[in-house]
Design a protein around this motif. Structure first.
Motif, PDB file in Angstrom:
ATOM      1  N   ILE A 192      -7.000   4.486   0.630  1.00 46.34           N
ATOM      2  CA  ILE A 192      -6.595   3.730  -0.521  1.00 46.34           C
ATOM      3  C   ILE A 192      -8.118   3.903  -1.038  1.00 46.34           C
ATOM      4  N   LEU A 193      -8.473   2.299  -0.136  1.00 47.49           N
ATOM      5  CA  LEU A 193     -10.246   1.936  -0.133  1.00 47.49           C
ATOM      6  C   LEU A 193     -11.192   3.097  -0.973  1.00 47.49           C
ATOM      7  N   VAL A 194     -11.236   3.933  -0.131  1.00 44.19           N
ATOM      8  CA  VAL A 194     -12.346   4.980  -1.010  1.00 44.19           C
ATOM      9  C   VAL A 194     -11.998   5.745  -2.196  1.00 44.19           C
ATOM     10  N   LYS A 195     -10.369   6.051  -1.940  1.00 45.19           N
ATOM     11  CA  LYS A 195     -10.254   6.852  -2.952  1.00 45.19           C
ATOM     12  C   LYS A 195     -10.539   6.359  -4.671  1.00 45.19           C
ATOM     13  N   GLN A 198      -0.720  -1.473  -6.706  1.00 42.18           N
ATOM     14  CA  GLN A 198       0.636  -0.233  -7.569  1.00 42.18           C
ATOM     15  C   GLN A 198      -0.274   1.199  -6.455  1.00 42.18           C
ATOM     16  N   GLU A 199      -1.808   1.219  -6.401  1.00 37.10           N
ATOM     17  CA  GLU A 199      -2.076   2.686  -6.245  1.00 37.10           C
ATOM     18  C   GLU A 199      -1.068   2.255  -4.812  1.00 37.10           C
ATOM     19  N   THR A 200      -1.427   1.430  -3.427  1.00 32.55           N
ATOM     20  CA  THR A 200      -1.253   1.495  -2.546  1.00 32.55           C
ATOM     21  C   THR A 200       0.131   1.800  -2.093  1.00 32.55           C
ATOM     22  N   ILE A 201       0.971   1.930  -3.122  1.00 34.47           N
ATOM     23  CA  ILE A 201       2.339   1.898  -3.161  1.00 34.47           C
ATOM     24  C   ILE A 201       2.550   3.217  -3.370  1.00 34.47           C
ATOM     25  N   LEU A 202       1.920   3.761  -3.870  1.00 37.19           N
ATOM     26  CA  LEU A 202       1.816   5.398  -4.715  1.00 37.19           C
ATOM     27  C   LEU A 202       1.488   6.301  -3.405  1.00 37.19           C
ATOM     28  N   VAL A 218      -4.327  -7.633   0.745  1.00 32.29           N
ATOM     29  CA  VAL A 218      -3.346  -7.267   0.157  1.00 32.29           C
ATOM     30  C   VAL A 218      -3.590  -5.917   0.239  1.00 32.29           C
ATOM     31  N   VAL A 219      -4.400  -5.331   0.238  1.00 31.21           N
ATOM     32  CA  VAL A 219      -3.844  -3.867   1.351  1.00 31.21           C
ATOM     33  C   VAL A 219      -3.315  -3.582   2.072  1.00 31.21           C
ATOM     34  N   LEU A 220      -3.571  -4.036   2.968  1.00 31.67           N
ATOM     35  CA  LEU A 220      -2.465  -4.590   4.709  1.00 31.67           C
ATOM     36  C   LEU A 220      -1.619  -4.499   4.626  1.00 31.67           C
ATOM     37  N   LEU A 221      -1.552  -5.588   4.136  1.00 36.55           N
ATOM     38  CA  LEU A 221      -0.417  -6.773   3.474  1.00 36.55           C
ATOM     39  C   LEU A 221       0.833  -5.464   2.938  1.00 36.55           C
ATOM     40  N   VAL A 240       5.457  -6.802 -12.749  1.00 37.21           N
ATOM     41  CA  VAL A 240       4.751  -5.408 -13.033  1.00 37.21           C
ATOM     42  C   VAL A 240       5.893  -3.938 -12.595  1.00 37.21           C
ATOM     43  N   ASP A 241       6.282  -3.100 -12.210  1.00 33.32           N
ATOM     44  CA  ASP A 241       6.531  -1.903 -12.091  1.00 33.32           C
ATOM     45  C   ASP A 241       5.714  -1.556 -11.860  1.00 33.32           C
ATOM     46  N   LEU A 242       5.236   0.017 -11.797  1.00 30.03           N
ATOM     47  CA  LEU A 242       4.117   1.003 -12.015  1.00 30.03           C
ATOM     48  C   LEU A 242       3.524   1.342 -12.557  1.00 30.03           C
TER      49      LEU A 242
END
Length: 330
Positions: A139-142, A68-72, A111-114, A56-58
């Motif tokens: 990110i996770l709380v958001k 995707q959210e982590t990248i943003l 995954v998020v930390l990676l 996928v892309d964004l």
């Protein structure tokens, strides 16, 4: 130039469920079962995971939403650092599951930390362990996650840690009201303390090969938490931490048994037949075992203080159909 990063998993020794309440503590161990990422700049965004058989892309995609959210968020963070953004190709591998059954050692946190580590590495940005924890938690709380964030603390620090939780509702409110850089700079009220083990023992992880209890059941267990459970669990968690730091074998066994008893009394949902059997496999041996995490399946842990006990437990677990997922010194 392609960059490579990895993250570990985690399991609870003590404090699960209690640590969901702000101010409570948990003792959490890093598990060296790793996920990997490779990342490079690209003409277009390309996100690949070995969990799914497509790229996928964004543009929003349910399966890739966490990445995707982590990248943003990381792009907002990088912009705040004065860096110019470019599209990336990110590939993630290393499933923390088998045949669709999760091990329960922290795959979403990993995954998020990676992804955070990969983005930072690509942009040659050095982040402290505390910054990794804060970004992942943001990110996770958001995203509406109200877990304790202890898994993120352990995976960010890659160590045995004593973690004291904070009020995630206050942080969620801050995220609504002020920019990312100000949220990251504010005092959230948590504590993360690496714990140096002086125990001479093996740390074994047994996987029951059954999935953990459902979200509805976790809610049910949480509703049974009382002030007494919190108080007794905090006492036992602090005593266990001290026993491990002092190399006190009997103290460690005593407190793990106490924490296990508190969990069993909290809800009958936590200890499945397999987890009861996993724990009982240490009886009569220089060892102690308990469930780890939410219970109702997934993994249990054991501290083992002799080669004879280690051999016997491995044999007993095998007979019970419990897989030895991981072994290391504590």
């Amino acid at each position: 130039m392609t960059k490579y990063v990895t993250t570990c998993g985690k399991l609870y020794l003590a404090g699960e469920y209690a640590v969901l309440t702000p101010g409570q503590s948990a003792l959490i161990k890093n598990i060296n079962i790793r996920m990997q990422a490779e990342i490079d700049f690209s003409e277009t965004y390309q996100l690949v995971s070995d969990m799914f058989n497509y790229t996928v892309d964004l543009n929003p995609d349910q399966n890739y939403a966490l990445i995707q959210e982590t990248i943003l968020v990381m792009e907002e963070f990088l912009t705040d650092q004065g860096l110019k953004l470019r599209p990336v190709r990110l590939s993630i591998s290393g499933k923390m599951e088998r045949d669709g059954k999760k091990f329960g050692i922290g795959s979403s946190g990993s995954v998020v930390l990676l992804t955070i580590k990969a983005m930072a590495e690509l942009y040659d940005l050095s982040l402290s362990r505390d910054s990794l924890f804060r970004l992942a938690t943001y990110i996770l709380v958001k995203r509406g996650d109200n877990g304790s964030m202890g898994d993120l603390a352990c995976i960010a620090f890659e160590d045995l840690i004593l973690y004291q939780s904070f009020d995630r509702q206050i942080l969620a409110q801050l995220i609504q009201e002020i920019p990312l850089r100000q949220v990251l700079a504010s005092d959230w009220g948590y504590q993360i303390k690496p714990v140096s083990s002086q125990l001479t023992c093996q740390f074994l992880v047994g996987w029951t090969q059954e999935p953990s209890i459902s979200a509805e059941m976790i809610t049910q267990v949480k509703s049974a938490i009382t002030p007494q459970f919190l108080s007794e669990t905090e006492k036992a968690t602090q005593k266990l931490t001290k026993a491990i730091e002092q190399g006190n074998q009997q103290g460690s066994i005593q407190q793990i048994n106490r924490i296990s008893e508190l969990l069993a009394n909290l809800s009958p949902l936590i200890y499945t037949e397999d987890l009861v059997a996993l724990r009982q496999a240490t009886e009569g041996l220089e060892a102690v075992a308990k469930s780890s995490g939410s219970g109702g399946g997934d993994c249990g842990i054991a501290l083992v203080f002799s080669k004879v006990a280690e051999k016997k437990i491995k044999e007993r677990w095998q007979e019970l159909g419990i897989e030895l997922l991981y072994a290391s010194e504590l």
